[in-house]
Enzyme design. Structure first.
Site, PDB file in Angstrom:
ATOM      1  N   ARG A 121     -14.843   3.390   3.180  1.00 13.48           N
ATOM      2  CA  ARG A 121     -13.996   2.249   3.531  1.00 13.48           C
ATOM      3  C   ARG A 121     -14.518   1.612   4.829  1.00 13.48           C
ATOM      4  O   ARG A 121     -13.906   1.709   5.883  1.00 13.48           O
ATOM      5  CB  ARG A 121     -12.544   2.705   3.686  1.00 13.48           C
ATOM      6  CG  ARG A 121     -11.874   3.101   2.374  1.00 13.48           C
ATOM      7  CD  ARG A 121     -11.659   1.881   1.483  1.00 13.48           C
ATOM      8  NE  ARG A 121     -11.010   2.219   0.232  1.00 13.48           N
ATOM      9  CZ  ARG A 121      -9.695   2.215   0.032  1.00 13.48           C
ATOM     10  NH1 ARG A 121      -8.878   1.967   1.023  1.00 13.48           N
ATOM     11  NH2 ARG A 121      -9.190   2.488  -1.161  1.00 13.48           N
ATOM     12  N   ASP A 129     -16.987  -1.715  -3.461  1.00 14.97           N
ATOM     13  CA  ASP A 129     -15.806  -0.860  -3.625  1.00 14.97           C
ATOM     14  C   ASP A 129     -15.167  -1.067  -5.001  1.00 14.97           C
ATOM     15  O   ASP A 129     -14.249  -1.862  -5.162  1.00 14.97           O
ATOM     16  CB  ASP A 129     -14.804  -1.163  -2.509  1.00 14.97           C
ATOM     17  CG  ASP A 129     -13.651  -0.172  -2.464  1.00 14.97           C
ATOM     18  OD1 ASP A 129     -13.535   0.648  -3.407  1.00 14.97           O
ATOM     19  OD2 ASP A 129     -12.855  -0.213  -1.510  1.00 14.97           O
ATOM     20  N   TYR A 229      -6.707   5.651   3.926  1.00 12.56           N
ATOM     21  CA  TYR A 229      -5.828   6.172   2.886  1.00 12.56           C
ATOM     22  C   TYR A 229      -4.528   6.695   3.497  1.00 12.56           C
ATOM     23  O   TYR A 229      -4.464   7.012   4.687  1.00 12.56           O
ATOM     24  CB  TYR A 229      -6.508   7.311   2.113  1.00 12.56           C
ATOM     25  CG  TYR A 229      -7.699   6.880   1.305  1.00 12.56           C
ATOM     26  CD1 TYR A 229      -7.540   6.288   0.060  1.00 12.56           C
ATOM     27  CD2 TYR A 229      -8.996   7.060   1.791  1.00 12.56           C
ATOM     28  CE1 TYR A 229      -8.645   5.883  -0.683  1.00 12.56           C
ATOM     29  CE2 TYR A 229     -10.100   6.661   1.055  1.00 12.56           C
ATOM     30  CZ  TYR A 229      -9.914   6.082  -0.186  1.00 12.56           C
ATOM     31  OH  TYR A 229     -11.003   5.683  -0.912  1.00 12.56           O
TER      32      TYR A 229
END
Length: 374
Positions: A121, A129, A229
């Site tokens: 990320r 992605d 996350y």
């Protein structure tokens, strides 16, 4: 660099790992591409369209024999994996935690596997992605499925015959899928609320015109990993959040759940008791159904009805938009390709690049990704 694309073998998979546009881009960069005949039909791409773009459409055996870099949507079955040439590079949404033996099988076969789920990320990797590109479509499709199952209108309608009230939609989890679900429900005219354990989500939810629902204590303020996350929350926080959600969910017509924890079963957010407080005709779309579901009553790939409430456990929503999902995924592969070839155009993954390093599941006969536990 010789690229091969095979027909997907994963049950129910309709996507394909290449499109005519991606073929043109890869061929222009010097690659040769072999595609199994009929591989794109379920995503509305004909063999003729692939060939016009510069690919060769061949038998499965010929594609495997000719390939060095294999692009795939989902992990191939054991029979296909066993036929891949030693030293081949396999790239796709491999879901290694969904099959604990997959990484070992890749290592034993001498296949170097790169899992797109592990794309770091970081800003430089955003265009690669695939998890995000597919989750975006999943969030959109979840609301479309909800509208189909709901049996009532989403927007408020004022007519001479009376007023139709707007549907109330609650999106649980405001990641990529959740934010798209919020936007889609808003476009359809619903009154939307959402929650998430990550503080950054509050502003994003508000920017889309939805109300944010969360227990905003000190744990909430630190509830995000460095990778972006959601963290696993404490039992105490989960209890407080469940109490808040239970009161809120009883008033909702549509609930979309999107909460996932990489490599772990989906967190349980909706209990049977909560479902029983909802009005008959209400709908729950559980995007996390493939990893156990966020709702206690969810069954994978089934629509369960309990007390008049429908709980839908679709495990592959992007495949219900196969043409668009394939287009976005294929573009992710095109953007990744420069990190897989050398200056001479030959297959030569840049193993020490942080993107490739983060994605590498197996290399040179060994499972190397830290999530595999050694």
């Amino acid at each position: 660099m010789r690229i091969a694309v095979l027909t997907e073998t994963y049950p129910g998979e309709a996507r394909v790992a290449a499109t005519p546009d991606s073929v043109k881009a890869l061929v222009k960069a010097g690659a040769s591409i072999s595609i199994e005949k009929g591989a794109g039909l379920s995503a509305s791409v004909t063999d003729g369209a692939f060939e016009a773009a510069g690919a060769k459409c061949v038998t499965r055996a010929a594609a495997i024999k000719d390939g060095q870099l294999f692009l795939t949507v989902r992990r191939p079955d054991a029979a296909t994996l066993a036929k891949l040439p030693k030293g081949a590079v396999l790239v796709g949404l491999l879901d290694p935690h969904g099959d604990k033996d997959f990484a070992k099988a890749c290592a034993e076969a001498g296949v170097n596997a790169l899992a797109m789920e592990y794309t770091p990320r970081i800003t430089r990797a955003q265009s690669m992605d695939a998890l995000s590109s597919q989750s975006n479509l999943a969030g959109y499709r979840a609301v479309i499925e909800a509208a189909g199952l709901y049996g009532r209108a989403f927007p408020m309608m004022m007519t001479a015959a009376g007023t139709v009230a707007a549907a109330k939609a609650f999106v649980m989890g405001a990641g990529v899928a959740g934010l798209q679900a919020i936007a889609t429900a808003r476009r359809l005219g619903a009154i939307v609320s959402a929650n998430d354990v990550r503080p950054a989500a509050k502003e994003q939810v508000g920017s889309l015109g939805a109300k944010f629902i969360a227990v905003e204590d000190e744990e909430f303020k630190a509830a995000e990993t460095a990778g972006g996350y959601a963290k696993e929350m404490s039992a105490e926080y989960k209890a407080k959040q469940a109490e808040l959600v239970a009161a809120h969910i009883a008033k909702q017509d549509i609930v979309v759940t999107t909460a996932l924890i990489p490599g772990r079963p989906a967190p349980r957010l909706i209990t049977k008791a909560m479902v029983e407080t909802m009005k008959p005709g209400s709908v729950i779309i559980d995007i996390a159904a493939a990893t156990g579901g966020n709702c206690e009553l969810t069954k994978a790939d089934e629509i369960v009805e309990h007390g008049g409430v429908k709980i839908a456990g679709f495990t592959n929503l992007p495949a219900r938009l196969a043409a668009d999902a394939s287009q976005l995924l294929a573009k992710n592969f095109v953007n990744l390709a420069p990190l897989l070839r050398g200056e001479d155009g030959a297959l030569s993954p840049q193993w020490e690049d942080e993107i490739i390093k983060g994605m590498t599941l197996t290399r040179d006969g060994a499972a190397v990704h830290p999530s595999l536990g050694g």
